[in-house]
Scaffold this motif. Structure first.
Motif, PDB file in Angstrom:
ATOM      1  N   ARG A   1       0.837  -1.203   0.000  1.00  0.00           N
ATOM      2  CA  ARG A   1       0.000   0.000   0.000  1.00  0.00           C
ATOM      3  C   ARG A   1       0.875   1.258   0.000  1.00  0.00           C
ATOM      4  NH1 ARG A   1      -5.052  -1.026   4.193  1.00  0.00           N
ATOM      5  NH2 ARG A   1      -6.060  -2.701   3.019  1.00  0.00           N
ATOM      6  N   PHE A   2       1.978   1.194   0.721  1.00  0.00           N
ATOM      7  CA  PHE A   2       2.928   2.300   0.736  1.00  0.00           C
ATOM      8  C   PHE A   2       3.477   2.536  -0.664  1.00  0.00           C
ATOM      9  CE2 PHE A   2       7.413   3.560   0.983  1.00  0.00           C
ATOM     10  CZ  PHE A   2       7.335   4.736   1.704  1.00  0.00           C
ATOM     11  N   ALA A   3       3.843   1.458  -1.343  1.00  0.00           N
ATOM     12  CA  ALA A   3       4.385   1.570  -2.706  1.00  0.00           C
ATOM     13  C   ALA A   3       3.338   2.149  -3.660  1.00  0.00           C
ATOM     14  CB  ALA A   3       4.850   0.198  -3.190  1.00  0.00           C
ATOM     15  N   LYS A   4       2.098   1.707  -3.522  1.00  0.00           N
ATOM     16  CA  LYS A   4       1.043   2.204  -4.401  1.00  0.00           C
ATOM     17  C   LYS A   4       0.796   3.689  -4.171  1.00  0.00           C
ATOM     18  CE  LYS A   4      -3.779   1.377  -5.699  1.00  0.00           C
ATOM     19  NZ  LYS A   4      -4.995   0.560  -5.430  1.00  0.00           N
ATOM     20  N   ARG A   5       0.848   4.115  -2.909  1.00  0.00           N
ATOM     21  CA  ARG A   5       0.581   5.517  -2.590  1.00  0.00           C
ATOM     22  C   ARG A   5       1.653   6.439  -3.159  1.00  0.00           C
ATOM     23  NH1 ARG A   5      -1.111   7.699   3.441  1.00  0.00           N
ATOM     24  NH2 ARG A   5      -1.611   9.837   2.832  1.00  0.00           N
ATOM     25  N   LEU A   6       2.899   5.974  -3.183  1.00  0.00           N
ATOM     26  CA  LEU A   6       3.992   6.791  -3.715  1.00  0.00           C
ATOM     27  C   LEU A   6       4.274   6.510  -5.189  1.00  0.00           C
ATOM     28  CD1 LEU A   6       6.613   6.792  -0.809  1.00  0.00           C
ATOM     29  CD2 LEU A   6       4.902   8.510  -1.362  1.00  0.00           C
ATOM     30  N   GLY A   7       3.514   5.597  -5.793  1.00  0.00           N
ATOM     31  CA  GLY A   7       3.718   5.283  -7.200  1.00  0.00           C
ATOM     32  C   GLY A   7       4.998   4.510  -7.466  1.00  0.00           C
ATOM     33  N   LEU A   8       5.435   3.693  -6.491  1.00  0.00           N
ATOM     34  CA  LEU A   8       6.660   2.912  -6.648  1.00  0.00           C
ATOM     35  C   LEU A   8       6.321   1.506  -7.128  1.00  0.00           C
ATOM     36  CD1 LEU A   8       8.420   3.995  -3.325  1.00  0.00           C
ATOM     37  CD2 LEU A   8       8.703   4.985  -5.606  1.00  0.00           C
ATOM     38  N   LYS A   9       7.280   0.887  -7.815  1.00  0.00           N
ATOM     39  CA  LYS A   9       7.055  -0.456  -8.363  1.00  0.00           C
ATOM     40  C   LYS A   9       8.349  -1.259  -8.317  1.00  0.00           C
ATOM     41  CE  LYS A   9       7.738   1.235 -13.096  1.00  0.00           C
ATOM     42  NZ  LYS A   9       8.145   2.573 -12.649  1.00  0.00           N
ATOM     43  N   LEU A  10       8.232  -2.543  -8.659  1.00  0.00           N
ATOM     44  CA  LEU A  10       9.408  -3.416  -8.670  1.00  0.00           C
ATOM     45  C   LEU A  10      10.447  -2.894  -9.657  1.00  0.00           C
ATOM     46  CD1 LEU A  10       7.728  -6.968  -8.632  1.00  0.00           C
ATOM     47  CD2 LEU A  10       8.864  -5.809  -6.738  1.00  0.00           C
ATOM     48  N   GLY A  11      11.695  -2.953  -9.246  1.00  0.00           N
ATOM     49  CA  GLY A  11      12.782  -2.519 -10.102  1.00  0.00           C
ATOM     50  C   GLY A  11      13.162  -1.055  -9.963  1.00  0.00           C
ATOM     51  N   ASP A  12      12.381  -0.262  -9.216  1.00  0.00           N
ATOM     52  CA  ASP A  12      12.707   1.154  -9.035  1.00  0.00           C
ATOM     53  C   ASP A  12      14.000   1.312  -8.238  1.00  0.00           C
ATOM     54  OD1 ASP A  12      10.615   2.074 -10.495  1.00  0.00           O
ATOM     55  OD2 ASP A  12       9.350   2.626  -8.804  1.00  0.00           O
ATOM     56  N   HIS A  13      14.783   2.316  -8.621  1.00  0.00           N
ATOM     57  CA  HIS A  13      16.035   2.645  -7.936  1.00  0.00           C
ATOM     58  C   HIS A  13      15.752   3.796  -6.966  1.00  0.00           C
ATOM     59  CE1 HIS A  13      20.430   4.292  -8.342  1.00  0.00           C
ATOM     60  NE2 HIS A  13      20.103   3.976  -7.105  1.00  0.00           N
ATOM     61  N   LEU A  14      15.871   3.540  -5.661  1.00  0.00           N
ATOM     62  CA  LEU A  14      15.556   4.534  -4.635  1.00  0.00           C
ATOM     63  C   LEU A  14      16.839   4.974  -3.929  1.00  0.00           C
ATOM     64  CD1 LEU A  14      12.432   2.849  -2.973  1.00  0.00           C
ATOM     65  CD2 LEU A  14      12.523   4.294  -5.002  1.00  0.00           C
ATOM     66  N   THR A  15      16.863   6.267  -3.586  1.00  0.00           N
ATOM     67  CA  THR A  15      17.978   6.809  -2.812  1.00  0.00           C
ATOM     68  C   THR A  15      17.432   7.475  -1.558  1.00  0.00           C
ATOM     69  OG1 THR A  15      19.289   7.216  -4.818  1.00  0.00           O
ATOM     70  CG2 THR A  15      19.945   8.387  -2.815  1.00  0.00           C
ATOM     71  N   PHE A  16      17.881   6.994  -0.410  1.00  0.00           N
ATOM     72  CA  PHE A  16      17.454   7.547   0.873  1.00  0.00           C
ATOM     73  C   PHE A  16      18.589   8.365   1.466  1.00  0.00           C
ATOM     74  CE2 PHE A  16      14.561   4.002   0.373  1.00  0.00           C
ATOM     75  CZ  PHE A  16      13.368   4.498   0.846  1.00  0.00           C
ATOM     76  N   ASP A  17      18.206   9.428   2.157  1.00  0.00           N
ATOM     77  CA  ASP A  17      19.175  10.288   2.833  1.00  0.00           C
ATOM     78  C   ASP A  17      19.183   9.921   4.310  1.00  0.00           C
ATOM     79  OD1 ASP A  17      20.798  12.229   3.828  1.00  0.00           O
ATOM     80  OD2 ASP A  17      19.681  13.934   3.041  1.00  0.00           O
ATOM     81  N   VAL A  18      20.265   9.283   4.756  1.00  0.00           N
ATOM     82  CA  VAL A  18      20.413   8.872   6.159  1.00  0.00           C
ATOM     83  C   VAL A  18      21.540   9.684   6.777  1.00  0.00           C
ATOM     84  CG1 VAL A  18      20.871   6.967   7.736  1.00  0.00           C
ATOM     85  CG2 VAL A  18      19.643   6.544   5.602  1.00  0.00           C
ATOM     86  N   GLU A  19      21.188  10.681   7.603  1.00  0.00           N
ATOM     87  CA  GLU A  19      22.191  11.531   8.232  1.00  0.00           C
ATOM     88  C   GLU A  19      23.136  12.143   7.181  1.00  0.00           C
ATOM     89  OE1 GLU A  19      22.323  12.362  11.413  1.00  0.00           O
ATOM     90  OE2 GLU A  19      20.662  11.065  12.047  1.00  0.00           O
ATOM     91  N   SER A  20      22.521  12.650   6.079  1.00  0.00           N
ATOM     92  CA  SER A  20      23.245  13.288   4.968  1.00  0.00           C
ATOM     93  C   SER A  20      24.095  12.308   4.165  1.00  0.00           C
ATOM     94  CB  SER A  20      24.130  14.445   5.476  1.00  0.00           C
ATOM     95  OG  SER A  20      23.344  15.431   6.111  1.00  0.00           O
ATOM     96  N   VAL A  21      23.920  11.020   4.379  1.00  0.00           N
ATOM     97  CA  VAL A  21      24.637  10.000   3.607  1.00  0.00           C
ATOM     98  C   VAL A  21      23.646   9.309   2.677  1.00  0.00           C
ATOM     99  CG1 VAL A  21      25.984   7.877   3.709  1.00  0.00           C
ATOM    100  CG2 VAL A  21      26.298   9.637   5.454  1.00  0.00           C
ATOM    101  N   PRO A  22      23.865   9.350   1.348  1.00  0.00           N
ATOM    102  CA  PRO A  22      22.941   8.693   0.432  1.00  0.00           C
ATOM    103  C   PRO A  22      23.091   7.178   0.473  1.00  0.00           C
ATOM    104  CG  PRO A  22      24.766   9.648  -0.793  1.00  0.00           C
ATOM    105  CD  PRO A  22      24.955  10.074   0.642  1.00  0.00           C
ATOM    106  N   ILE A  23      21.957   6.488   0.582  1.00  0.00           N
ATOM    107  CA  ILE A  23      21.927   5.028   0.574  1.00  0.00           C
ATOM    108  C   ILE A  23      21.061   4.591  -0.607  1.00  0.00           C
ATOM    109  CG2 ILE A  23      21.340   2.931   1.840  1.00  0.00           C
ATOM    110  CD1 ILE A  23      23.573   4.477   3.147  1.00  0.00           C
ATOM    111  N   ASP A  24      21.659   3.900  -1.558  1.00  0.00           N
ATOM    112  CA  ASP A  24      20.955   3.473  -2.767  1.00  0.00           C
ATOM    113  C   ASP A  24      20.438   2.044  -2.617  1.00  0.00           C
ATOM    114  OD1 ASP A  24      21.530   5.895  -3.971  1.00  0.00           O
ATOM    115  OD2 ASP A  24      23.427   5.176  -4.803  1.00  0.00           O
ATOM    116  N   GLY A  25      19.346   1.777  -3.312  1.00  0.00           N
ATOM    117  CA  GLY A  25      18.798   0.430  -3.299  1.00  0.00           C
ATOM    118  C   GLY A  25      17.815   0.221  -4.429  1.00  0.00           C
ATOM    119  N   LYS A  26      17.458  -1.036  -4.653  1.00  0.00           N
ATOM    120  CA  LYS A  26      16.539  -1.419  -5.720  1.00  0.00           C
ATOM    121  C   LYS A  26      15.388  -2.225  -5.124  1.00  0.00           C
ATOM    122  CE  LYS A  26      16.376  -4.056 -10.057  1.00  0.00           C
ATOM    123  NZ  LYS A  26      17.158  -4.903 -10.995  1.00  0.00           N
ATOM    124  N   VAL A  27      14.162  -1.884  -5.523  1.00  0.00           N
ATOM    125  CA  VAL A  27      12.974  -2.581  -5.006  1.00  0.00           C
ATOM    126  C   VAL A  27      12.906  -3.970  -5.631  1.00  0.00           C
ATOM    127  CG1 VAL A  27      10.479  -2.539  -4.782  1.00  0.00           C
ATOM    128  CG2 VAL A  27      11.768  -0.385  -4.743  1.00  0.00           C
TER     129      VAL A  27
END
Length: 372
Positions: free
Chosen positions: A179-205
């Motif tokens: 439901r979270f993915a649907k609300r943000l329009g995210l899907k399998l294979g998307d490349h996401l970058t999160f900001d953790v304490e000003s450090v970028p963390i990359d990942g793939k769904v």
């Protein structure tokens, strides 16, 4: 359709039954009105208790006592985990599903800046749009675990491949709640970058999960595979298994005295409060259903009374042709008995189907059939 079938297959064994079937089929407006009125009453009267029973089973502390936690604890600092386990070990208890929590913000999706909706003026937004903008601007709690909990199920994609190895130079694997993915329009294979304490963390769904939130276990919208977030600043959330009331109070007092910053929620009291609210709502809805059923009886009585007065000449003709009073009476009894039985049966059957659909698709709870 039923009236057509009955008329074609009218029995020759019983004269009153044959007359009842043909009379009902030749007066479809009367038959259908009675059928719909009583059918809707039966549907509502059965649907509401079925849904309430499904929610009772989902929130039943006694039936799910092994899986249901007694206390939910959060804001546990890293250096306090050993002290917490020591206190619980002294009381012959162990933590359940202790999970790390890392605060982060979603910054990029597939290399593009995440749209937080900050360009629009709040004066031009509806209440729903303002809520959506706040949702996009808030931080997220990230976590990681080696395997899924009992309250999680993968509905799309694949499970984590194991512990992340940075030497392979591949993206870390991410799991999202569906439901979270649907609300943000995210899907399998998307490349996401999160900001953790000003450090970028990359990942793939790599997968989407369905979470049963009523388990009251630590669950997250976003989970990384192990080996990615271990060195990030974090706090912990954990649950305490089901324990007797007096022992639970004693443990709470010790935790408040030695670890005052750790917050606790008594899950048992929360569940009982929710069940109390559901009980009150269900009684109000059942009362409305009974009122609807009573209105159905009034409609049927009015129709029957009107038909009896309108058809007095037909009754007189049947009597003059030799029909007995008992035969004519049986004809009316058969006619309304058939309508009442079929309407009640189909109403109850549809209520069972609807309760299953609502439980499975809307509430996402366990559906249990109750014959009563």
């Amino acid at each position: 359709f039923l009236l057509f079938i009955k008329n074609r297959g009218a029995t020759k064994k019983s004269l009153s039954l044959k007359w009842a079937i043909r009379d009902a089929s030749r007066r479809p407006a009367t038959s259908v009105t009675s059928f719909v009125a009583l059918g809707l009453g039966a549907l509502l009267l059965n649907l509401i208790p079925q849904l309430k029973n499904a929610m009772d089973v989902e929130l039943d502390v006694t039936q799910t006592s092994k899986a249901r936690p007694s206390l939910f604890m959060f804001d546990i600092q890293e250096e306090q985990v050993d002290d917490l386990q020591r206190i619980l070990k002294a009381n012959k208890l162990t933590l359940e599903q202790i999970s790390p929590t890392i605060r982060a913000r979603l910054s990029l999706i597939n290399g593009k800046e995440f749209d937080k909706g900050q360009g629009a003026s709040t004066k031009q937004l509806t209440r729903e749009e303002e809520r959506e903008m706040r949702f996009r601007n808030r931080g997220f709690n990230l976590s990681y675990r080696e395997k899924l909990s009992d309250a999680e199920k993968i509905v799309a994609g694949k499970d984590f491949s194991g512990i992340y190895d940075e030497n392979k130079k591949s993206l870390a694997e991410i799991s999202l709640e569906k439901r979270f993915a649907k609300r943000l329009g995210l899907k399998l294979g998307d490349h996401l970058t999160f900001d953790v304490e000003s450090v970028p963390i990359d990942g793939k769904v790599v997968n989407l999960r369905q979470v049963r939130w009523s388990s009251f276990q630590p669950n997250f919208f976003v989970q990384f595979q192990p080996g990615v977030l271990e060195i990030a600043p974090k706090t912990y959330i954990a649950t305490l298994p089901n324990v007797p009331l007096l022992k639970k109070i004693d443990v709470q007092n010790q935790l408040v005295e030695e670890l005052p910053n750790v917050s606790m929620v008594d899950v048992s009291r929360v569940i009982e409060r929710i069940r109390s609210i559901v009980e009150q709502i269900s009684w109000a809805l059942i009362a409305m259903s009974l009122l609807c059923l009573f209105a159905s009886f009034v409609v049927i009585y009015s129709i029957a009374n009107h038909q009896a007065r309108q058809r007095r000449w037909d009754i007189g003709l049947l009597k003059s042709l030799g029909a007995s009073f008992s035969t004519i009476k049986a004809m009316f009894l058969w006619q309304f008995a058939m309508i009442s039985f079929v309407a009640s049966f189909l109403g109850a059957l549809i209520s069972v189907i609807m309760s299953w659909a609502v439980s499975f698709y809307l509430l996402e709870t366990t559906w249990v059939f109750t014959w009563k």
